[in-house]
Design a protein around this motif. Structure first.
Motif: not given
Lengths: 294, 265
Positions: A50, A52, A75, A87-88, A103-104, A142, B104, B106-110
């Motif tokens: 992914l 990361l 992605k 999560y936030y 984002f999509y 999600q 991260v 969450f965000l960086l796999v978008k």
């Protein structure tokens, strides 16, 4: 077509952990299991896929494109559920899901409602107030809301009750039928056994074996348990093909791989009271793979 | 864009609190001037009689504190410190919090590149810093004018705040650069605050001991001092060039290192 192609992927962190020279492919439309104990390198492999973290060697392709260079592009079609869901703070479930959807470039609101209904999740709650299992549900929705072509799940069932787990598996099977490829990492073998077509077993950062679930189970391993009238000679079953031999006076149990006839002849040579011949479950095969290496 | 709005929202509460802090600082600080000004020149003489070290710590130096402008010059030092602390904390957390809170994953796999993540975060941070600066300007201009009985000081204050904005940018990007560089997301905030306090202390030490005056290039707090900007030649070209180089270097480090970073998860 291969959806994921991993070739000689290596990631070295400091000294200990990491993965070493991993190669395997996941074909389109397949549910691929990735099993190994905690710390074997499952998450490291997935996080490298992914983008990361970056590999120290080797490469990986998803949909035929390099997973680092074309990361943002590929992605769009990946849904990911991390092993631990964070999560936030101070966000409501619906806000988080909408943020994720933003984002999509497609409208996901209908799909969010559908999935929330299936998973029985209250969208108006704050994420902070949710239990572990409910947070996991947020993670699942999600990961699926944009109807990805590749679903990557890292230990997805922890925290879900058996009923929810079943619903979740049904959901995955449905997505799979619609054409989604699934990479499923777990340390629980029964769930992999229930869901997956093929499986890679990883240990200490290396792939130990890669087989179809059916072959793995069929690979002529039989589980024998024998009860005899008189105590058995300790050496009696110490023959080629016998593993995990356990003897306790008048009972003996072991895994056998090889020609069943030779074993039957061997058993016919003693006076038995009772006999059980079973298919070993994956767990036993798995333990066997591990012990063999040690 | 979504990331930008998310960041604005996430930082809104803290920004409001900082702005209230600024308002209180300016209002209460200048209200003391009311008391000082009635005593006239005697206050200046008292200040002159104090040891140089004490003068430096209080930030008086060569300022005439019997005028509203001069008195504001002292206050401005503390406003600069507040602006710098806000900017460096904002910069370091806006980048490191995704790792700290493990979002991260969450965000960086978008479908978004790391460069875009940084760009939107930086724009959101810039908006925050700009609002901070504008609130400081409006409150300063209003309150100082209330006590001022000479010619209008709006132009001088605007110039001071322009200097403060540059200082804020330096510390903002210092924060983002450190957050990009460090492997421990929790340390980013404290490292940038430590550097900030270090440079601030250095600026005071330089005021006390003029023999190390050449070190002033190392601390941004010496770049836009009130006595220089309001009562000297305005913004100094050398310091402007230095500031621009720092901003450029920190920005470059932020983008470069974030792109190749192994995310801590």
């Amino acid at each position: 077509m291969s959806v994921i192609e991993i070739s000689n992927l290596t990631k070295i962190y400091g000294k200990a952990r990491g993965i070493n020279n991993i190669s395997f492919t996941v074909e389109e439309g397949e549910i691929f299991g990735f099993i190994g104990p905690n710390g074997a390198g499952k998450s490291t492999t997935i996080r490298t896929l992914l983008g990361l973290i970056y590999p120290t060697g080797g490469s990986a392709k998803i949909f035929g494109k390099d997973c680092i260079k074309d990361g943002p592009k590929i992605k769009k079609e990946i849904g990911y559920l991390p092993s631990e869901v964070f999560y936030y703070d101070n966000m409501k479930v619906l806000d988080l899901l909408k943020y994720s959807a933003s984002f999509y470039k497609k409208d996901c609101s209908k799909r969010i409602r559908e999935l929330a209904d299936i998973m029985d999740l209250d969208l108006s709650k704050k994420i902070d107030d949710l239990s572990l299992g409910n947070r996991k549900k947020v993670g699942i929705i999600q990961g699926l809301l944009h109807e990805p072509k590749l679903i990557i799940l890292d230990e997805p069932t922890s925290g879900l009750d058996p009923l929810m787990q079943q619903k979740f598996f049904d959901l995955l099977k449905e997505e799979n039928k619609k054409g989604a490829t699934i990479l499923f990492s777990s340390h629980i073998l029964t769930e992999v056994q229930r869901l997956c077509d093929r499986v890679a077993i990883i240990k200490e950062g290396e792939i130990v074996t890669l087989e179809k679930i059916s072959t793995l189970k069929e690979s002529t391993y039989k589980k024998f348990k024998i009860e005899t009238a008189a105590p058995i000679d300790k050496e009696y079953f110490q023959i080629e093909g016998v593993n995990d031999l356990e003897e306790d006076g008048v009972t003996a149990s072991f895994l056998f791989k090889g020609n069943v006839n030779s074993m039957m002849k061997k058993i016919a040579g003693i006076d038995i009271v009772n006999i059980w011949v079973e298919e070993p479950d994956l767990e036993e095969i798995f333990m066997h793979y591990y012990e063999k290496e040690d | 864009m979504n990331l930008f709005f998310r960041e604005l929202k996430a930082n809104s509460k803290s920004l409001i609190l900082w702005c209230i802090g600024i308002l209180l600082m300016v209002a209460s600080g200048m209200s003391k001037f009311g008391g000082v000004s009635s005593s006239g020149q005697s206050m200046n003489e008292l200040m002159k009689a104090m040891p140089k070290a004490l003068q430096a710590i209080m930030g008086t130096g060569s300022l005439d504190i019997s005028t509203a402008g001069g008195y504001y010059g002292i206050l401005f030092l503390y406003l600069m410190v507040m602006g710098a602390i806000h900017a460096s904390m904002l910069g370091s957390t806006i980048v490191s919090k995704e790792e700290r809170d493990k979002t991260v994953e969450f965000l960086l796999v978008k479908p978004i590149s790391r460069n875009k993540v940084i760009t939107w975060k930086l724009i959101a941070a810039l908006v925050n810093v700009l609002i901070f600066n504008i609130v400081t300007f409006i409150s300063s201009a209003t309150v100082v004018e209330y006590y001022n009985d000479g010619i209008s000081l709006h132009g001088d204050i605007a110039l001071l705040l322009a200097g403060m904005f540059i200082l804020q940018l330096i510390f903002l990007f210092l924060g983002t650069a450190i957050a990009s560089a460090t492997m421990n997301p929790k340390a980013a905030g404290s490292v940038s605050t430590a550097i900030l306090m270090g440079t601030f202390l250095l600026s005071i030490i330089i005021d006390i001991s003029s023999s190390i005056d050449f070190l002033k290039y190392l601390t941004p707090f010496k770049y836009f001092e009130a006595k220089q900007v309001m009562f000297g030649e305005g913004l100094d070209v050398v310091f402007l060039i230095l500031s621009a180089s720092f901003i450029f270097i920190f920005l470059f480090v932020t983008y470069k290192l974030y792109k190749v970073k192994d995310m801590a998860v």
